[in-house]
Structures are given as structure tokens and as C-alpha cells.
Write a protein that holds these residues in place. Sequence first.
Motif, PDB file in Angstrom:
ATOM      1  N   GLN A 132      33.068  35.017  42.824  1.00 39.13           N
ATOM      2  CA  GLN A 132      34.105  35.614  43.728  1.00 39.13           C
ATOM      3  C   GLN A 132      33.750  36.576  45.290  1.00 39.13           C
ATOM      4  OE1 GLN A 132      36.048  36.774  40.800  1.00 39.13           O
ATOM      5  NE2 GLN A 132      36.989  35.565  40.659  1.00 39.13           N
ATOM      6  N   SER A 133      33.931  36.821  45.528  1.00 38.50           N
ATOM      7  CA  SER A 133      33.608  37.674  47.167  1.00 38.50           C
ATOM      8  C   SER A 133      33.675  38.812  46.690  1.00 38.50           C
ATOM      9  CB  SER A 133      35.297  37.261  47.990  1.00 38.50           C
ATOM     10  OG  SER A 133      34.561  38.949  49.195  1.00 38.50           O
ATOM     11  N   PRO A 134      32.520  39.357  47.190  1.00 37.82           N
ATOM     12  CA  PRO A 134      31.598  41.119  46.901  1.00 37.82           C
ATOM     13  C   PRO A 134      33.198  41.996  46.797  1.00 37.82           C
ATOM     14  CG  PRO A 134      30.728  40.471  48.777  1.00 37.82           C
ATOM     15  CD  PRO A 134      31.454  39.042  48.470  1.00 37.82           C
ATOM     16  N   HIS A 135      34.396  41.452  47.959  1.00 36.42           N
ATOM     17  CA  HIS A 135      35.262  42.338  48.433  1.00 36.42           C
ATOM     18  C   HIS A 135      36.126  42.054  47.412  1.00 36.42           C
ATOM     19  CE1 HIS A 135      32.863  43.496  51.747  1.00 36.42           C
ATOM     20  NE2 HIS A 135      32.997  42.149  52.330  1.00 36.42           N
ATOM     21  N   TYR A 136      36.752  41.954  46.700  1.00 35.72           N
ATOM     22  CA  TYR A 136      37.667  40.885  45.990  1.00 35.72           C
ATOM     23  C   TYR A 136      38.369  41.740  44.868  1.00 35.72           C
ATOM     24  CZ  TYR A 136      39.981  38.229  41.522  1.00 35.72           C
ATOM     25  OH  TYR A 136      41.227  38.076  40.611  1.00 35.72           O
ATOM     26  N   ALA A 137      37.587  43.378  44.488  1.00 34.18           N
ATOM     27  CA  ALA A 137      38.895  43.734  43.811  1.00 34.18           C
ATOM     28  C   ALA A 137      39.573  44.182  45.019  1.00 34.18           C
ATOM     29  CB  ALA A 137      37.995  45.300  43.532  1.00 34.18           C
ATOM     30  N   GLN A 138      39.520  44.418  46.805  1.00 32.85           N
ATOM     31  CA  GLN A 138      39.973  44.948  47.862  1.00 32.85           C
ATOM     32  C   GLN A 138      40.809  43.781  47.926  1.00 32.85           C
ATOM     33  OE1 GLN A 138      37.488  46.174  50.927  1.00 32.85           O
ATOM     34  NE2 GLN A 138      39.562  46.647  52.770  1.00 32.85           N
ATOM     35  N   ASP A 139      40.273  42.440  48.055  1.00 31.90           N
ATOM     36  CA  ASP A 139      40.953  41.003  48.758  1.00 31.90           C
ATOM     37  C   ASP A 139      42.720  41.614  47.045  1.00 31.90           C
ATOM     38  OD1 ASP A 139      39.607  40.743  50.662  1.00 31.90           O
ATOM     39  OD2 ASP A 139      38.582  39.375  49.219  1.00 31.90           O
ATOM     40  N   LEU A 140      42.058  41.667  46.606  1.00 29.99           N
ATOM     41  CA  LEU A 140      42.723  41.287  45.146  1.00 29.99           C
ATOM     42  C   LEU A 140      44.210  42.917  45.285  1.00 29.99           C
ATOM     43  CD1 LEU A 140      44.100  40.889  42.357  1.00 29.99           C
ATOM     44  CD2 LEU A 140      42.841  42.596  41.194  1.00 29.99           C
ATOM     45  N   LEU A 141      43.768  44.208  46.074  1.00 31.31           N
ATOM     46  CA  LEU A 141      45.298  45.378  46.118  1.00 31.31           C
ATOM     47  C   LEU A 141      45.498  44.630  46.802  1.00 31.31           C
ATOM     48  CD1 LEU A 141      46.130  47.655  45.195  1.00 31.31           C
ATOM     49  CD2 LEU A 141      43.918  49.110  46.365  1.00 31.31           C
ATOM     50  N   THR A 142      45.170  43.842  48.302  1.00 32.97           N
ATOM     51  CA  THR A 142      45.985  43.306  49.087  1.00 32.97           C
ATOM     52  C   THR A 142      46.706  42.712  48.849  1.00 32.97           C
ATOM     53  OG1 THR A 142      44.050  43.996  50.420  1.00 32.97           O
ATOM     54  CG2 THR A 142      45.606  42.520  51.840  1.00 32.97           C
ATOM     55  N   HIS A 143      46.860  41.727  48.468  1.00 37.03           N
ATOM     56  CA  HIS A 143      47.264  40.900  47.739  1.00 37.03           C
ATOM     57  C   HIS A 143      48.110  41.004  47.203  1.00 37.03           C
ATOM     58  CE1 HIS A 143      48.799  36.578  46.096  1.00 37.03           C
ATOM     59  NE2 HIS A 143      48.780  37.782  44.566  1.00 37.03           N
ATOM     60  N   LEU A 144      48.154  41.978  45.965  1.00 39.60           N
ATOM     61  CA  LEU A 144      49.249  42.366  45.293  1.00 39.60           C
ATOM     62  C   LEU A 144      50.116  43.426  46.065  1.00 39.60           C
ATOM     63  CD1 LEU A 144      46.964  43.020  41.966  1.00 39.60           C
ATOM     64  CD2 LEU A 144      48.546  41.668  41.950  1.00 39.60           C
ATOM     65  N   LEU A 145      49.650  44.314  47.144  1.00 41.10           N
ATOM     66  CA  LEU A 145      50.331  44.833  47.540  1.00 41.10           C
ATOM     67  C   LEU A 145      51.019  44.152  48.600  1.00 41.10           C
ATOM     68  CD1 LEU A 145      48.392  47.721  48.760  1.00 41.10           C
ATOM     69  CD2 LEU A 145      49.970  48.494  47.219  1.00 41.10           C
ATOM     70  N   TYR A 196      53.971  44.733  44.537  1.00 39.70           N
ATOM     71  CA  TYR A 196      53.959  45.596  43.151  1.00 39.70           C
ATOM     72  C   TYR A 196      53.687  46.895  44.091  1.00 39.70           C
ATOM     73  CZ  TYR A 196      52.909  41.410  40.627  1.00 39.70           C
ATOM     74  OH  TYR A 196      52.598  39.844  39.859  1.00 39.70           O
ATOM     75  N   GLU A 197      53.877  47.899  42.998  1.00 36.75           N
ATOM     76  CA  GLU A 197      53.983  48.976  43.546  1.00 36.75           C
ATOM     77  C   GLU A 197      53.726  50.233  41.408  1.00 36.75           C
ATOM     78  OE1 GLU A 197      58.077  50.070  44.574  1.00 36.75           O
ATOM     79  OE2 GLU A 197      57.233  49.425  46.745  1.00 36.75           O
ATOM     80  N   GLN A 198      53.117  51.179  42.315  1.00 39.50           N
ATOM     81  CA  GLN A 198      53.169  52.112  41.009  1.00 39.50           C
ATOM     82  C   GLN A 198      52.681  51.475  39.699  1.00 39.50           C
ATOM     83  OE1 GLN A 198      56.568  55.043  40.398  1.00 39.50           O
ATOM     84  NE2 GLN A 198      56.755  54.942  42.978  1.00 39.50           N
ATOM     85  N   GLU A 199      53.374  51.663  38.774  1.00 39.52           N
ATOM     86  CA  GLU A 199      52.514  51.474  36.903  1.00 39.52           C
ATOM     87  C   GLU A 199      52.708  49.821  37.251  1.00 39.52           C
ATOM     88  OE1 GLU A 199      50.716  52.702  33.924  1.00 39.52           O
ATOM     89  OE2 GLU A 199      51.944  53.782  35.225  1.00 39.52           O
ATOM     90  N   GLN A 200      53.404  49.229  37.839  1.00 38.23           N
ATOM     91  CA  GLN A 200      53.507  47.343  37.734  1.00 38.23           C
ATOM     92  C   GLN A 200      52.606  47.655  38.688  1.00 38.23           C
ATOM     93  OE1 GLN A 200      56.400  45.436  40.242  1.00 38.23           O
ATOM     94  NE2 GLN A 200      56.417  43.464  38.395  1.00 38.23           N
ATOM     95  N   LEU A 201      51.978  47.702  39.592  1.00 37.05           N
ATOM     96  CA  LEU A 201      50.548  47.116  40.600  1.00 37.05           C
ATOM     97  C   LEU A 201      49.523  48.112  39.735  1.00 37.05           C
ATOM     98  CD1 LEU A 201      49.343  46.732  42.654  1.00 37.05           C
ATOM     99  CD2 LEU A 201      49.539  49.541  43.998  1.00 37.05           C
TER     100      LEU A 201
END
Length: 141
Positions: A100-113, A117-122
Motif C-alpha cells: 500500500q501507498s506510504p500515504h495510505y492514512a492520508q489517502d484514507l482520511l481524504t477518501h472518508l471526508l 463521514y464526520e466526527q465520531e463516525q469518521l
Amino acid sequence: MKSFKVVELKLEHENNFIILDLIDGIIINNEKPDDPWLIEISTSPDFKDILKELVGAELDLLVTITRHSNEPARFKGIFNEMNEIDNALSLIFNGRIIVQSPHYAQDLLTHLLDEGYEQEQLLNEFKAMMESKAEIKTSDD
């Protein structure tokens, strides 16, 4: 050829992970282009009924090597074989590590936003997907 000790193995089944009671395990890089990795583990027979139904199937695994503090690697492959040995099961898988991309966490957060997704659900969805190392699905997929 390189080999590593498997310290934890989670098998994806029906959108959940089964955490196998690992007795021992090894993952070997055969350095072959097709299905370069081989995993062999021994586990308790607790999930024997579920596992026997999965022999021959392509599965997703989360494999932690060397020590429990390491991040698990996502593995996709065929569950080739299950054998009973004494009071244990020997399981053999062939396949590949999904890089997986070394930027997986950032890519995932962008995708979820982007998905709204918001607040607790995010936070809950982010934690779940970070733990499972799930592929980020886009509307283009």
C-alpha cells in the motif's frame, strides 16, 4: 529466498477477521514472479469447520511477522491446504503481499471526508479501515 516468523495471522471472512490461535508460523519469499510468498502456520482446531469450507478459495489475510509490535501486511492468496496434525491444524497459503501507498492514512482520511463521514463516525471508520488495511474504494472502481 527469505523467511520470517509469523506472530499473528488474521483471516478475512464475511467482512470480519478471524484471529487464528497461532501455535507457530513462517512466511517465505520464494522470489518467484507468480505467487512469490508461501505461508505455513499451525493453529488450534477451533475454526476447523469454517476453515475446511475455505480450502481452495482466494482469501485476504493480515500477517504480522517477527514481533507483535510490527504493522501487519495485507496478503492476498489461495488457501491451498489444511492438514490435521495431533491437536492442531497446519494451514498453507500461496500468494502475494499487497503493497500500500506510504500515504495510505492520508489517502484514507481524504477518501472518508469525501464520502461525507464526520466526527465520531469518521473516527470509527478510519480506525476500522486502518486496522484492516482495506483497499480504498473510489467511485471509479
